[in-house]
Each structure stands twice: as structure tokens, then as C-alpha cells.
Design a protein around this motif. Structure first.
Motif, PDB file in Angstrom:
ATOM      1  N   PRO A  17      27.560  44.686  22.295  1.00 21.45           N
ATOM      2  CA  PRO A  17      28.513  45.589  23.145  1.00 21.45           C
ATOM      3  C   PRO A  17      29.149  44.796  24.097  1.00 21.45           C
ATOM      4  O   PRO A  17      28.830  43.807  24.488  1.00 21.45           O
ATOM      5  CB  PRO A  17      27.553  46.601  23.685  1.00 21.45           C
ATOM      6  N   HIS A  18      30.311  45.020  24.667  1.00 21.26           N
ATOM      7  CA  HIS A  18      30.918  44.149  25.643  1.00 21.26           C
ATOM      8  C   HIS A  18      31.734  45.263  26.542  1.00 21.26           C
ATOM      9  O   HIS A  18      31.912  46.543  26.298  1.00 21.26           O
ATOM     10  CB  HIS A  18      31.955  43.249  25.091  1.00 21.26           C
ATOM     11  N   THR A  19      32.254  44.737  27.557  1.00 23.21           N
ATOM     12  CA  THR A  19      33.049  45.666  28.360  1.00 23.21           C
ATOM     13  C   THR A  19      34.439  44.678  28.933  1.00 23.21           C
ATOM     14  O   THR A  19      34.397  43.295  28.562  1.00 23.21           O
ATOM     15  CB  THR A  19      32.446  45.822  29.854  1.00 23.21           C
ATOM     16  N   VAL A  20      35.499  45.332  29.383  1.00 18.12           N
ATOM     17  CA  VAL A  20      36.634  44.798  29.775  1.00 18.12           C
ATOM     18  C   VAL A  20      36.739  45.259  31.165  1.00 18.12           C
ATOM     19  O   VAL A  20      37.072  46.139  31.349  1.00 18.12           O
ATOM     20  CB  VAL A  20      37.903  45.027  28.902  1.00 18.12           C
ATOM     21  N   THR A  21      36.296  44.240  32.248  1.00 21.91           N
ATOM     22  CA  THR A  21      36.137  44.915  33.733  1.00 21.91           C
ATOM     23  C   THR A  21      36.912  43.721  34.529  1.00 21.91           C
ATOM     24  O   THR A  21      36.611  42.753  34.378  1.00 21.91           O
ATOM     25  CB  THR A  21      34.564  44.765  33.859  1.00 21.91           C
ATOM     26  N   SER A  55      30.964  42.708  31.738  1.00 21.28           N
ATOM     27  CA  SER A  55      29.766  43.013  32.673  1.00 21.28           C
ATOM     28  C   SER A  55      28.639  42.958  32.147  1.00 21.28           C
ATOM     29  O   SER A  55      27.447  42.781  32.874  1.00 21.28           O
ATOM     30  CB  SER A  55      29.946  44.418  33.428  1.00 21.28           C
ATOM     31  N   ILE A  56      28.532  42.861  30.874  1.00 25.83           N
ATOM     32  CA  ILE A  56      27.140  42.777  29.964  1.00 25.83           C
ATOM     33  C   ILE A  56      26.793  41.311  29.912  1.00 25.83           C
ATOM     34  O   ILE A  56      25.706  40.771  29.840  1.00 25.83           O
ATOM     35  CB  ILE A  56      27.154  43.494  28.534  1.00 25.83           C
ATOM     36  N   HIS A  57      27.989  40.616  29.647  1.00 26.12           N
ATOM     37  CA  HIS A  57      27.709  39.033  29.553  1.00 26.12           C
ATOM     38  C   HIS A  57      28.838  38.398  30.671  1.00 26.12           C
ATOM     39  O   HIS A  57      29.975  37.988  30.405  1.00 26.12           O
ATOM     40  CB  HIS A  57      28.319  38.514  28.096  1.00 26.12           C
ATOM     41  N   PRO A  58      28.258  38.279  31.963  1.00 25.65           N
ATOM     42  CA  PRO A  58      29.158  37.783  33.045  1.00 25.65           C
ATOM     43  C   PRO A  58      29.848  36.223  32.681  1.00 25.65           C
ATOM     44  O   PRO A  58      30.837  36.001  33.549  1.00 25.65           O
ATOM     45  CB  PRO A  58      28.340  37.595  34.165  1.00 25.65           C
ATOM     46  N   ASN A  59      29.020  35.662  31.897  1.00 19.92           N
ATOM     47  CA  ASN A  59      29.995  34.549  31.620  1.00 19.92           C
ATOM     48  C   ASN A  59      30.917  34.242  30.754  1.00 19.92           C
ATOM     49  O   ASN A  59      31.951  33.486  30.595  1.00 19.92           O
ATOM     50  CB  ASN A  59      28.905  33.353  30.867  1.00 19.92           C
ATOM     51  N   MET A  60      31.344  35.585  30.272  1.00 18.75           N
ATOM     52  CA  MET A  60      32.706  35.618  29.423  1.00 18.75           C
ATOM     53  C   MET A  60      33.726  36.118  30.343  1.00 18.75           C
ATOM     54  O   MET A  60      33.769  37.371  30.783  1.00 18.75           O
ATOM     55  CB  MET A  60      32.502  36.724  28.452  1.00 18.75           C
TER      56      MET A  60
END
Length: 68
Positions: A17-21, A55-60
Motif C-alpha cells: 500500500p502507498h499514499t499520495v499525500t 505517508s507509509i514510506h516517508p522516504n518516497m
């Protein structure tokens, strides 16, 4: 870089899962969840620089520049 009025679609081709934040509300705020195989779309109507992250992977992180 896209022109104002362009709809950008993010597609998750993985199972994670990912987000676009968006990082701020300027020039516009957006936030979408993109589960495995899902998409999220946002129409950029205002020229400017849009920084965002997962928001799940802040380095992205990434940036979209919208021109007139």
C-alpha cells in the motif's frame, strides 16, 4: 511537469500500500490512498510546485510542477 488542467493518475503496480499525500496546502492539497493495483487521480488546476510523499514510506517523495 504538466500544464494546468491536467489530471495525473498514480497507479500502484505492486502489492504494497502507498499514499499520495501533499506536503502542504499551497497551491492545493491532495491526499489519496493507493492500495495494490489501485489508482488515485488529481486534477492540477493552479500553476505552481506540488511536493508530495507516501505517508507509509516517508522516504518516497516527488514533485510535480504545473505550468500555465
Amino acid at each position: 511537469t504538466v500544464k494546468a488542467g491536467t489530471t495525473v493518475t498514480w497507479t500502484n503496480k505492486t502489492g504494497a500500500p502507498h499514499t499520495v499525500t501533499s506536503d502542504s496546502g499551497d497551491p492545493a492539497s491532495f491526499n489519496g490512498s493507493v492500495g495494490g493495483g489501485a489508482t488515485f487521480s488529481f486534477t492540477f488546476t493552479t500553476p505552481g510546485t506540488y511536493q508530495y510523499h507516501c505517508s507509509i514510506h516517508p522516504n518516497m517523495t516527488a514533485t510535480i510542477t504545473v505550468t500555465a
